[in-house]
Design an enzyme around this catalytic site. Structure first.
Site, PDB file in Angstrom:
ATOM      1  N   HIS A 191       0.814  -1.221   0.000  1.00 26.71           N
ATOM      2  CA  HIS A 191       0.000   0.000   0.000  1.00 26.71           C
ATOM      3  C   HIS A 191       0.841   1.261   0.000  1.00 26.71           C
ATOM      4  O   HIS A 191       0.408   2.302  -0.480  1.00 26.71           O
ATOM      5  CB  HIS A 191      -1.042  -0.071   1.108  1.00 26.71           C
ATOM      6  CG  HIS A 191      -2.076  -1.081   0.733  1.00 26.71           C
ATOM      7  ND1 HIS A 191      -1.982  -2.403   1.100  1.00 26.71           N
ATOM      8  CD2 HIS A 191      -3.154  -0.975  -0.079  1.00 26.71           C
ATOM      9  CE1 HIS A 191      -2.983  -3.057   0.548  1.00 26.71           C
ATOM     10  NE2 HIS A 191      -3.715  -2.227  -0.162  1.00 26.71           N
ATOM     11  N   GLU A 435     -10.898 -11.285  -5.612  1.00 25.28           N
ATOM     12  CA  GLU A 435      -9.457 -11.179  -5.350  1.00 25.28           C
ATOM     13  C   GLU A 435      -8.914 -12.374  -4.578  1.00 25.28           C
ATOM     14  O   GLU A 435      -7.779 -12.377  -4.132  1.00 25.28           O
ATOM     15  CB  GLU A 435      -9.136  -9.864  -4.633  1.00 25.28           C
ATOM     16  CG  GLU A 435      -9.955  -9.583  -3.397  1.00 25.28           C
ATOM     17  CD  GLU A 435      -9.626  -8.217  -2.775  1.00 25.28           C
ATOM     18  OE1 GLU A 435      -8.629  -7.589  -3.156  1.00 25.28           O
ATOM     19  OE2 GLU A 435     -10.380  -7.806  -1.882  1.00 25.28           O
ATOM     20  N   ASP A 459      -4.364  -8.666  -4.871  1.00 29.07           N
ATOM     21  CA  ASP A 459      -4.516  -9.787  -3.948  1.00 29.07           C
ATOM     22  C   ASP A 459      -4.694 -11.108  -4.693  1.00 29.07           C
ATOM     23  O   ASP A 459      -4.245 -12.146  -4.222  1.00 29.07           O
ATOM     24  CB  ASP A 459      -5.703  -9.548  -3.004  1.00 29.07           C
ATOM     25  CG  ASP A 459      -5.306  -8.648  -1.838  1.00 29.07           C
ATOM     26  OD1 ASP A 459      -4.219  -8.893  -1.270  1.00 29.07           O
ATOM     27  OD2 ASP A 459      -6.049  -7.719  -1.510  1.00 29.07           O
ATOM     28  N   CYS A 506      -9.506  -3.644 -11.150  1.00 28.68           N
ATOM     29  CA  CYS A 506      -9.083  -2.469 -10.371  1.00 28.68           C
ATOM     30  C   CYS A 506      -7.732  -2.649  -9.670  1.00 28.68           C
ATOM     31  O   CYS A 506      -7.266  -1.738  -8.993  1.00 28.68           O
ATOM     32  CB  CYS A 506     -10.146  -2.084  -9.353  1.00 28.68           C
ATOM     33  SG  CYS A 506     -10.316  -3.250  -8.005  1.00 28.68           S
TER      34      CYS A 506
END
Ligand code: PEP
Ligand code: MG
Length: 582
Positions: A191, A435, A459, A506
């Protein structure tokens, strides 16, 4: 000149002076301070010393109480050293007369003392040197802790080098002064990396140990396109990179002119390009890059900004802000995906005692485990939805029961709002992130119960290939082009088509222009990506026909090695848009 190779996570080339953010594990973040900062640096040193003295005194008391006075005396000796007027005077002199940073001055003086003791040649004195190192570490920990705080108050442009930056530290970087950053740890879709992209700060992560060789203030080049960090570059290299910097700049200026043009293939197929955001303010950045909506709003970052659990009003105001930027376009609000590297250290009630965070109580599991937390968020989403085209998305759904439970809570919340006569929207579309491989295997079943799918490749790759997305030591194994990933995406598209469920991609794969022809060829018509990538994606789409994309997908799907898939796709991108391949 030292060239280090890491993982490119946010594009762009920058050159500038180094600011090293230290941790207690390595020393000296910055050698010199500016002359006009000397007084305040002296003050910082004296304050730190006072904190260190009281910390040592407390340790002395605790050790004496619990273990006996002879153990307390160890800290008594530390205190004596830390208060030694000669030692303090020497450090202060280096700060005031030679403009040394307090960190560097302390380290220099204490290490010299330690060295002298070690050289006395007997065991007793050599052991005392260890005490000095201990004291050095203690003082540096406090000084460096403050230094990290100071990151928020930079006054001159720097390139930040650090062992690690947490997502919240990254989020607080001031784009005006932080030209770029590089870290020893971190992975492609960690992240921190995603935030670097969002902030449009060129960044390289996963460089391995290199900070011990850097003292701060020297020149460095960050090449966020190729994952290179060059310390102390020679003149020729510097000139070469300055030219590349110009080239990158002029391509992005040219692409900016595409902002108002549609994302449409040569043969007229419209593709939706939405933005991924972490903070409400980024909605405007998305507008600036021509995004036609928000395909992924990572709401958990509301938690990373503060030590408090956000209230319903905090959620509501944040959502209103995004919706006001996009009142007539989709705004996809993903419910909390706290967990893994997004666990805020300050929220103990959320992140306590996690054994393996990536496989633990994260995302929708956490929401279902903590219903009050979940309901606060759902109430805010439903209320904010009155003013826009809001969609709700649940993350990390791995079985149908989770989806059904989450939907049930959503409907309970609607009933509560109705009873309380609070305005809200009932017909919000509900979708899931796909995911987890289990969700792909059951995609048909899920498709019967949702309004949309959004494939989270970050993920999905992590869980399919069993590769931690934030761990640089396995970064080479983290391959979006792996045939298994292509097959999973294909399976989702087929299952969704049976029930007319729209599919968005995404994850970061949708921010990399190289994968766009493949995904369009597989049938994807909606992408949600890092805002800065949107102009490049549009450029690719506008130079592509559906037939060409389908041929590319067919060939890529026939290959059996990630390396071959990625090389092939890179080659195709080079043919379609040569100036996007630097
Ligand atoms: C993903 O996993 O691909 C995704 C988009 O979600 P996040 O990166 O927030 O886990
Ligand atoms: Mg995810």
């Amino acid at each position: 000149m030292h060239v280090k190779h890491g993982i490119a996570v946010s594009p762009g080339v920058v050159t500038g002076e180094v600011l090293v953010l230290g941790t207690e594990d390595f020393r000296i973040p910055q050698r010199f301070v500016s002359i006009d900062a000397v007084e305040s640096e002296l003050g910082r040193f004296r304050n730190t010393l006072e904190t260190v003295w009281s910390e040592i005194k407390e340790n002395e008391r605790l050790a004496s109480d619990r273990l006996g006075d002879q153990f307390g005396a160890i800290f008594g000796a530390h205190l004596q050293m830390a208060r030694d007027p000669k030692l303090i005077a020497e450090i202060e002199q280096l700060i005031s007369e030679r403009s040394f940073s307090p960190e560097y001055a302390c380290s220099r003086v204490l290490r010299r003392f330690a060295g002298e003791l070690q050289n006395l040649g007997n065991q007793y004195h050599a052991e005392r040197a260890v005490d000095i190192f201990d004291l050095e570490k203690r003082i540096l920990r406090h000084l460096l802790g403050q230094r990290r705080e100071e990151l928020v108050h930079l006054t001159a442009p720097v390139i930040v080098l650090a062992h690690n930056l947490t997502p919240s530290e990254t989020a607080s970087l001031d784009r005006k002064f932080v030209l770029g950053f590089a870290t020893e740890v971190g992975g492609r879709t960690s992240h921190t990396a995603i935030l670097a992209g969002a902030l449009e700060i060129p960044a390289v992560v996963g460089l391995g140990h290199f900070l011990a060789d850097v003292s701060g203030g020297e020149m460095v080049i960050i090449d966020g396109n190729h994952g290179e960090v060059i310390l102390d570059p020679d003149e020729e290299t510097l000139a070469q990179y300055r030219e590349l910097e110009q080239q990158v700049h002029s391509v992005s200026e040219r692409l900016a002119s595409l902002k108002t043009l549609p994302a449409e293939t040569i043969d007229g197929t419209r593709i939706a390009l939405w933005g991924n955001i972490e903070f409400p303010e980024e909605a405007e950045v998305c507008q600036g890059h021509g995004a036609e909506g928000i395909g992924l709003y990572r709401t958990e970052f509301l938690y990373l900004e503060t030590n408090q659990i956000p209230s319903e009003e905090d959620h509501y105001q944040a959502y209103r802000k995004v919706i006001s930027a996009y009142p007539d376009h989709p705004v996809t609000i993903r419910t909390l995906d706290i967990g893994a590297d997004k666990v805020p250290e300050t929220h103990d009630e959320i992140g306590d005692d996690i054994v393996n965070p990536v496989l633990g109580l994260r995302s929708v599991r956490l929401s279902l485990h903590n219903l009050p937390l979940f309901k606060i968020q759902l109430r805010a989403i439903l209320r904010a939805a009155v003013d826009g085209d809001v969609r709700v998305m649940f993350p990390l759904v791995s079985n149908l029961l989770e989806l059904r439970q989450a939907r049930m809570i959503l409907s309970d919340v609607m009933d509560d709002l109705e009873e309380q006569q609070i305005p809200f929207r009932r017909d919000v579309p509900v979708g899931i992130m796909v995911e987890v491989p289990a969700a792909v295997m059951l995609a048909e079943e899920f498709a019967r119960e949702v309004d949309f799918f959004s494939i989270g490749t970050n993920d999905l790759i992590q869980y399919t290939l069993a590769v931690d997305r934030a761990d640089p030591s396995v970064a080479a194994l983290y391959r979006p082009g792996d045939p298994s990933i292509l097959r999973l995406i294909r399976a989702v598209i087929i299952a969704a088509a049976k029930y007319d469920v729209p599919v968005t991609v995404c994850g970061q794969m949708s921010s990399d222009p190289m994968f766009i022809p493949l995904l369009v060829g597989m049938g994807i018509r909606k992408f949600s990506s890092t805002p800065h990538a949107i102009p490049e994606l549009k450029e690719v789409i506008r130079n592509l026909t559906i037939e060409q994309a389908e041929q590319i997908a067919e060939h890529a799907e026939s290959l059996d090695l990630a390396r071959d898939v990625e090389n092939y796709l890179r080659g195709e991108l080079n043919r379609i848009c040569p100036d996007l391949v630097f």
